[in-house]
Design a protein around this motif. Structure first.
Motif, PDB file in Angstrom:
ATOM      1  N   SER A  88     -22.938 -15.219  -5.398  1.00 36.15           N
ATOM      2  CA  SER A  88     -24.308 -14.809  -5.077  1.00 36.15           C
ATOM      3  C   SER A  88     -25.067 -14.263  -6.285  1.00 36.15           C
ATOM      4  N   HIS A  89     -26.299 -14.752  -6.420  1.00 36.48           N
ATOM      5  CA  HIS A  89     -27.293 -14.215  -7.357  1.00 36.48           C
ATOM      6  C   HIS A  89     -26.930 -14.390  -8.832  1.00 36.48           C
ATOM      7  N   GLU A 141     -25.419 -19.187 -16.414  1.00 39.41           N
ATOM      8  CA  GLU A 141     -25.798 -18.262 -15.347  1.00 39.41           C
ATOM      9  C   GLU A 141     -26.693 -17.176 -15.940  1.00 39.41           C
ATOM     10  N   HIS A 142     -27.964 -17.248 -15.601  1.00 40.53           N
ATOM     11  CA  HIS A 142     -28.979 -16.358 -16.170  1.00 40.53           C
ATOM     12  C   HIS A 142     -28.755 -14.910 -15.765  1.00 40.53           C
ATOM     13  N   GLY A 143     -28.151 -14.687 -14.602  1.00 38.91           N
ATOM     14  CA  GLY A 143     -27.755 -13.348 -14.198  1.00 38.91           C
ATOM     15  C   GLY A 143     -28.607 -12.734 -13.102  1.00 38.91           C
ATOM     16  N   SER A 144     -28.010 -11.787 -12.392  1.00 38.50           N
ATOM     17  CA  SER A 144     -28.620 -11.169 -11.213  1.00 38.50           C
ATOM     18  C   SER A 144     -29.453  -9.947 -11.581  1.00 38.50           C
ATOM     19  N   LEU A 202     -23.626  -6.228 -11.251  1.00 37.59           N
ATOM     20  CA  LEU A 202     -24.341  -7.427 -11.677  1.00 37.59           C
ATOM     21  C   LEU A 202     -23.405  -8.628 -11.703  1.00 37.59           C
ATOM     22  N   ASN A 203     -23.992  -9.811 -11.603  1.00 43.70           N
ATOM     23  CA  ASN A 203     -23.210 -11.038 -11.523  1.00 43.70           C
ATOM     24  C   ASN A 203     -23.861 -12.094 -12.399  1.00 43.70           C
ATOM     25  N   GLY A 204     -23.063 -12.968 -13.002  1.00 49.75           N
ATOM     26  CA  GLY A 204     -23.585 -14.008 -13.862  1.00 49.75           C
ATOM     27  C   GLY A 204     -23.542 -13.596 -15.315  1.00 49.75           C
ATOM     28  N   TYR A 205     -24.646 -13.824 -16.042  1.00 45.60           N
ATOM     29  CA  TYR A 205     -24.768 -13.461 -17.460  1.00 45.60           C
ATOM     30  C   TYR A 205     -23.657 -14.098 -18.300  1.00 45.60           C
ATOM     31  N   ARG A 206     -23.455 -15.389 -18.105  1.00 46.48           N
ATOM     32  CA  ARG A 206     -22.388 -16.073 -18.830  1.00 46.48           C
ATOM     33  C   ARG A 206     -22.633 -17.578 -18.802  1.00 46.48           C
ATOM     34  N   VAL A 207     -21.842 -18.296 -19.601  1.00 45.63           N
ATOM     35  CA  VAL A 207     -21.703 -19.733 -19.452  1.00 45.63           C
ATOM     36  C   VAL A 207     -20.310 -19.977 -18.901  1.00 45.63           C
ATOM     37  N   ALA A 208     -20.242 -20.624 -17.746  1.00 43.76           N
ATOM     38  CA  ALA A 208     -18.977 -20.905 -17.086  1.00 43.76           C
ATOM     39  C   ALA A 208     -18.644 -22.388 -17.202  1.00 43.76           C
ATOM     40  N   GLN A 213     -11.330 -22.683  -9.733  1.00 42.19           N
ATOM     41  CA  GLN A 213     -12.235 -21.570  -9.977  1.00 42.19           C
ATOM     42  C   GLN A 213     -12.975 -21.763 -11.305  1.00 42.19           C
ATOM     43  N   PRO A 214     -14.201 -21.258 -11.409  1.00 44.36           N
ATOM     44  CA  PRO A 214     -14.911 -21.324 -12.691  1.00 44.36           C
ATOM     45  C   PRO A 214     -14.172 -20.490 -13.751  1.00 44.36           C
ATOM     46  N   LYS A 215     -14.313 -20.912 -14.986  1.00 43.17           N
ATOM     47  CA  LYS A 215     -13.750 -20.181 -16.115  1.00 43.17           C
ATOM     48  C   LYS A 215     -14.888 -19.687 -16.992  1.00 43.17           C
ATOM     49  N   THR A 216     -14.848 -18.406 -17.376  1.00 34.68           N
ATOM     50  CA  THR A 216     -15.853 -17.870 -18.287  1.00 34.68           C
ATOM     51  C   THR A 216     -15.593 -18.396 -19.687  1.00 34.68           C
ATOM     52  N   VAL A 217     -16.590 -19.073 -20.258  1.00 27.71           N
ATOM     53  CA  VAL A 217     -16.453 -19.666 -21.583  1.00 27.71           C
ATOM     54  C   VAL A 217     -17.235 -18.866 -22.620  1.00 27.71           C
ATOM     55  N   VAL A 218     -18.449 -18.449 -22.279  1.00 25.39           N
ATOM     56  CA  VAL A 218     -19.268 -17.641 -23.177  1.00 25.39           C
ATOM     57  C   VAL A 218     -19.751 -16.416 -22.400  1.00 25.39           C
ATOM     58  N   SER A 219     -19.527 -15.241 -22.952  1.00 29.37           N
ATOM     59  CA  SER A 219     -19.919 -13.989 -22.295  1.00 29.37           C
ATOM     60  C   SER A 219     -20.463 -13.041 -23.366  1.00 29.37           C
ATOM     61  N   GLY A 220     -20.569 -11.761 -23.018  1.00 30.32           N
ATOM     62  CA  GLY A 220     -21.079 -10.787 -23.978  1.00 30.32           C
ATOM     63  C   GLY A 220     -22.594 -10.684 -24.003  1.00 30.32           C
ATOM     64  N   PHE A 221     -23.284 -11.472 -23.168  1.00 28.90           N
ATOM     65  CA  PHE A 221     -24.733 -11.310 -23.052  1.00 28.90           C
ATOM     66  C   PHE A 221     -25.053  -9.955 -22.419  1.00 28.90           C
ATOM     67  N   LEU A 222     -24.194  -9.519 -21.523  1.00 30.80           N
ATOM     68  CA  LEU A 222     -24.306  -8.234 -20.843  1.00 30.80           C
ATOM     69  C   LEU A 222     -23.211  -7.316 -21.366  1.00 30.80           C
ATOM     70  N   THR A 223     -23.565  -6.071 -21.696  1.00 27.20           N
ATOM     71  CA  THR A 223     -22.551  -5.138 -22.180  1.00 27.20           C
ATOM     72  C   THR A 223     -21.558  -4.805 -21.071  1.00 27.20           C
ATOM     73  N   ASP A 224     -20.378  -4.360 -21.455  1.00 22.45           N
ATOM     74  CA  ASP A 224     -19.308  -4.119 -20.482  1.00 22.45           C
ATOM     75  C   ASP A 224     -19.692  -3.077 -19.434  1.00 22.45           C
ATOM     76  N   ASP A 225     -20.527  -2.105 -19.814  1.00 22.93           N
ATOM     77  CA  ASP A 225     -20.945  -1.088 -18.839  1.00 22.93           C
ATOM     78  C   ASP A 225     -22.131  -1.551 -17.988  1.00 22.93           C
TER      79      ASP A 225
END
Length: 436
Positions: free
Chosen positions: A333-334, A360-363, A369-375, A387-399
């Motif tokens: 979702s979202h 995934e542009h993000g919620s 929050l959900n998304g903020y990645r390339v899966a 299941q989807p695999k996260t390939v590119v992340s770090g657009f959103l900080t861990d917190d």
């Protein structure tokens, strides 16, 4: 105190008052049979808005093991879509949405949310061309290729004609191989649904394999017809446009916001990612990836994920709900999927061949929050599996308090590198194998 200032001061209270976080894990809402809890109704949905902060010097997104990521270029004005020309030049479509009336409190609040998270601001209304003259994949020239556009999004080249989907019309321009600029004003092939609201303004674009047709993804003009069903004419649909005459028809409907149109290589079928509806809970409704059947109806606004009725939409249409097609693959979702690319190259490790990348542009209306990645989603026999695999992340900080960038358009260069348009970071990234 003016109205906008009042909204800004009230926003933290709304965020706190509507604290109703997700109860279903994203993993339970991916695949062919997602968990769909009971719908909730909100005057305003629960919101969590990370602060938009720029990438620091030398900072990049994170990639999965076996991959590396490099900056191609930055300094854009909301890069949305990417298109690789036959000579390996890269077109970067820079845009943000056209001005909209803000007659309702929700619209005012959404404007504040977008600005705070880096999604707001003026877009370039242009296309920039990137050229790597020496072939090293590192030294890129930037040329202003095409200007004075109106919130452009989709772009396709058929022969020597470049098609650009503005927010309200499909334009065509003469293209000469190797050119670094198009100066002619172009001609309109056909109008596209626009108007003063133009809620989902992005118009995704894909050419048929033989170049005779163009497929245009047109999003709805509302969340669930709150602007009236008349405002949804030829919307929430994929249009098929004849490239010679400009005549068009609805190819498929009931798709709230279809983006990332692509041909699946093995089956040859049309696929899309779709942004679903809001305001019935953090766990509803899952966005999805699906094949698109000619003449198919996918539920919006009357139902979701098949025959799950949305009680908010009146009058109901049981006749349409009965024939609503269930999407192939939920993305949870979202997540706001905006880009889709079936990988056919050989640069990336073998595990990524034969599958689909999804940006995934993000919620904003889900906690956490959900998304903020390339899966990446694996495909077998022309269908998504696992299941989807996260390939590119770090657009959103861990917190989850700050957002550096937001992935949108995807493309593949002639060397097999995966290109990513980051519209909040104003950057184009390139993902390749860590070891050639």
């Amino acid at each position: 105190m003016n109205r906008i200032t009042g909204v800004i001061l009230t926003l933290p209270l709304l965020l706190t008052a509507c604290d109703d976080g997700a109860k279903v894990a994203p993993e339970q809402q991916t695949g062919a049979s997602p968990v769909l809890p009971e719908a909730q109704n909100f005057l305003l949905p629960p919101m969590q808005v990370p602060e938009g902060t720029p990438w620091k010097q030398g900072e990049t997104p994170k990639v999965a093991d076996g991959l590396k990521i490099e900056k191609v270029a930055d300094g854009f004005l909301h890069p949305r879509q990417l298109y690789v020309l036959p000579n390996n030049d890269i077109l970067v479509v820079e845009a943000n949405g056209p001005a909209k009336p803000t007659t309702r409190p929700k619209q005012l609040i959404m404007g504040v949310v977008q600005k705070a998270s880096g999604k707001g601001g003026k877009g370039g209304d242009r296309i920039t061309l990137l050229r790597n003259s020496n072939g090293d994949g590192k030294s890129w020239e930037k040329h202003v290729f095409l200007q004075h556009l109106h919130s452009p999004f989709g772009v396709q080249l058929i022969g020597d004609t470049l098609y650009v989907a503005n927010a309200d019309g499909l334009m065509k321009y003469h293209y000469q191989s190797g050119a670094t600029e198009i100066s002619d004003p172009g001609t309109e092939l056909t109008e596209l649904p626009g108007g003063p609201i133009n809620h989902h303004w992005t118009k995704s674009l894909l050419a048929s394999p033989d170049g005779s047709k163009l497929y245009v993804g047109v999003g709805s003009n509302s969340n669930i017809t709150e602007n009236g069903i008349g405002a949804e004419y030829r919307r929430a649909a994929i249009l098929e446009v004849d490239t010679r005459s400009g005549a068009s028809r609805i190819y498929a409907s009931g798709l709230r916001n279809p983006t990332g149109l692509q041909w699946e290589p093995q089956s040859g079928k049309l696929w899309a990612v779709v942004n679903e509806r809001d305001e019935i809970g953090a766990d509803l409704v899952p966005d999805y990836l699906t094949s698109v059947q000619e003449g198919g109806f996918y539920g919006w606004p009357y139902s979701y994920f098949g025959q799950h009725i949305d009680q908010r939409v009146q009058p109901p249409r049981p006749d349409l709900v009965a024939k609503a097609l269930k999407p192939d693959y939920a993305l949870s979702s979202h997540v706001a999927p905006l880009g889709l690319w079936f990988y056919t190259g050989t640069n990336l490790p073998a595990e990524y061949r034969g599958g689909a990348f999804i940006s995934e542009h993000g919620s904003w209306n889900r906690k956490p929050l959900n998304g903020y990645r390339v899966a990446w989603v694996a495909f077998k026999d022309g269908k998504p599996v696992g299941q989807p695999k996260t390939v590119v992340s770090g657009f959103l900080t861990d917190d989850q308090k700050q957002v550096r960038g937001l992935p949108v358009g995807l493309a593949m260069d002639q060397q097999g590198g995966l290109l990513i348009a980051d519209d909040a970071g104003d950057t184009v990234w390139r993902v390749t194998a860590a070891q050639p």
